[in-house]
Design a protein around this motif. Structure first.
Motif, short mmCIF file in Angstrom:
data_model
loop_
_atom_site.label_atom_id
_atom_site.label_comp_id
_atom_site.label_asym_id
_atom_site.label_seq_id
_atom_site.Cartn_x
_atom_site.Cartn_y
_atom_site.Cartn_z
N UNK A 1 -5.22 -64.15 17.89
CA UNK A 1 -4.67 -64.95 16.81
C UNK A 1 -5.59 -66.07 16.38
N UNK A 2 -5.56 -66.35 15.07
CA UNK A 2 -6.27 -67.47 14.47
C UNK A 2 -5.23 -68.50 14.06
N UNK A 3 -5.40 -69.74 14.51
CA UNK A 3 -4.46 -70.81 14.21
C UNK A 3 -5.16 -71.79 13.28
N UNK A 4 -4.60 -72.00 12.09
CA UNK A 4 -5.23 -72.83 11.08
C UNK A 4 -4.37 -74.06 10.80
N UNK A 5 -5.05 -75.22 10.64
CA UNK A 5 -4.31 -76.47 10.42
C UNK A 5 -4.18 -76.85 8.96
N UNK A 6 -5.20 -76.56 8.14
CA UNK A 6 -5.13 -76.90 6.71
C UNK A 6 -6.33 -76.29 6.01
N UNK A 7 -6.46 -76.56 4.71
CA UNK A 7 -7.40 -75.80 3.89
C UNK A 7 -8.74 -76.47 3.64
N UNK A 8 -9.05 -77.61 4.24
CA UNK A 8 -10.33 -78.26 3.98
C UNK A 8 -11.50 -77.46 4.55
N UNK B 1 -3.98 -63.30 28.50
CA UNK B 1 -4.73 -62.06 28.36
C UNK B 1 -5.34 -61.83 27.00
N UNK B 2 -5.23 -62.80 26.08
CA UNK B 2 -5.81 -62.67 24.75
C UNK B 2 -6.63 -63.88 24.38
N UNK B 3 -7.42 -63.76 23.32
CA UNK B 3 -8.26 -64.85 22.84
C UNK B 3 -7.67 -65.40 21.55
N UNK B 4 -7.57 -66.73 21.50
CA UNK B 4 -7.06 -67.44 20.34
C UNK B 4 -8.11 -68.45 19.88
N UNK B 5 -8.16 -68.70 18.58
CA UNK B 5 -9.16 -69.62 18.06
C UNK B 5 -8.53 -70.51 17.00
N UNK B 6 -8.86 -71.81 17.04
CA UNK B 6 -8.35 -72.77 16.06
C UNK B 6 -9.42 -73.09 15.03
N UNK B 7 -9.00 -73.21 13.79
CA UNK B 7 -9.85 -73.66 12.67
C UNK B 7 -11.29 -73.15 12.80
N UNK B 8 -11.49 -71.83 12.80
CA UNK B 8 -12.84 -71.30 13.04
C UNK B 8 -13.78 -71.53 11.86
#
Length: 339
Positions: free
Chosen positions: A128-135, A89-96
């Motif tokens: 939620x925003x899911x982040x993998x690293x800082x590049x 029921x929600x939207x999630x985004x990776x490394x936007x």
């Protein structure tokens, strides 16, 4: 497991932290210092024209109405490693990354081959925003600032959340995790898992923040998101501890034998999927930015051939095409542009 609140590096409590930097368990193969000047020259002046597409790429534009009507368990590739998922029921985004360039400045640096499949302003509220690293091709300051007041949670590896806090994300919306730590958000269970990479957003920075892959689990699906990584034994351990996976989102692009320790070659991406015990594999980290010396479409051609040889079910949607997680599908090879 315990969580790290938004705190200040260093992180002496982390097994991944030591000697004032984060580190891999085994030092990965990367270009030697003596090789760097030649690489920079080649990047600036010696690249083939085939590293960028000869024509506009096909992109399927996504509308907010389509997202609202989509079934739960639908995934969209927005570009590069940016994946929009409708889960529980929600939207999630990776490394936007929605900026024109993957760069500290917008007047120079790798430029997008195509616009995002949906404009940043048209995104629905983000759970939620899911982040993998800082590049820069994974952590885009302008995008994060735009999402700071619109996303409910930001889930990051250790140290990355501190950057977000400095950019205006409220600290109470940030959760930072070490490898193998987990958090439940709504109906999702998120686990930061190991990866073999590096970090830094400025010259001479030495791994100031952690990098990770992610396991995204709902009561109905289990997804693996690689972030950036070289091939390493950790894939087998993740598969044994947390697999099998309905879908693996695995980097396959911006690779070269010189730096295969931190970016997998196509055959390694397929092997990682097998180690993870994945059902379907989706290659990501390609088709948006010119970040290596290979032809722009070489990753998709190579991984398609290797997957076919090894009996791996490959899902290769056009940017913006919907993928049903319950029933992923093979798509037509959109990257084979007319010549």
């Amino acid at each position: 497991m315990s969580l790290s609140a938004c705190s200040t590096v260093p992180y002496p409590q982390s097994p991944q932290y030591g000697e004032r930097a984060f580190r891999n368990p085994v030092e990965p193969r990367q270009p030697a210092t003596r090789e760097i000047p030649g690489l920079w020259w080649r990047f600036m002046f010696g690249k083939s024209e085939r590293t960028v597409p000869p024509a506009a790429l096909p992109v399927r534009k996504i509308t907010r109405a389509e997202l609202d009507a989509a079934a739960d368990g639908t995934l969209y590739r927005i570009g590069h490693s940016t994946i929009l998922l409708k889960l529980e029921g929600g939207y999630w985004i990776t490394d936007p990354v929605f900026s024109e360039r993957a760069s500290p400045v917008q007047w120079a640096g790798p430029k997008r081959f195509h616009a995002p499949a949906i404009a940043l302003s048209e995104l629905p509220p983000i759970a939620g925003v899911i982040l993998s690293h800082d590049h820069y091709d994974h952590l885009d300051k302008a995008t994060i600032r735009a999402l700071a007041g619109r996303a409910e949670r930001f889930i990051t590896p250790l140290g990355v959340g501190d950057l977000l806090a400095r950019w205006g994300v409220p600290k109470d919306r940030i959760t930072q995790l070490d490898w193998w730590q987990s958090v439940r958000v709504g109906g999702l269970h998120l686990t930061a898992t190991p990866a073999q990479h590096f970090s830094g957003r400025a010259p001479f920075q030495r791994n100031p923040t952690l990098w990770s892959s992610w396991v995204i689990e709902t009561p109905h699906q289990k997804i693996f998101f690689s972030g950036d990584t070289g091939y390493f034994p950790g894939f087998r351990e993740i598969g044994e501890r947390l697999g099998p996976f309905d879908l693996t989102l695995l980097e396959c692009g911006a690779y070269d034998p010189l730096w295969e320790g931190v970016h997998m070659l196509p055959e390694q991406s397929v092997q990682a999927h097998l180690d993870l015990r994945g059902r379907w594999m989706m290659p990501i980290h390609n088709g948006t930015f010119d970040l290596a010396f290979h032809d722009w479409n070489a990753p998709m051609e190579a991984v398609s051939a290797i997957a076919a040889e090894r009996g791996v079910a490959l899902s290769t949607p056009m940017i913006g095409q919907a993928v049903a997680l319950d029933a992923p599908q093979a798509f037509t090879p959109w990257w084979r542009l007319p010549r």
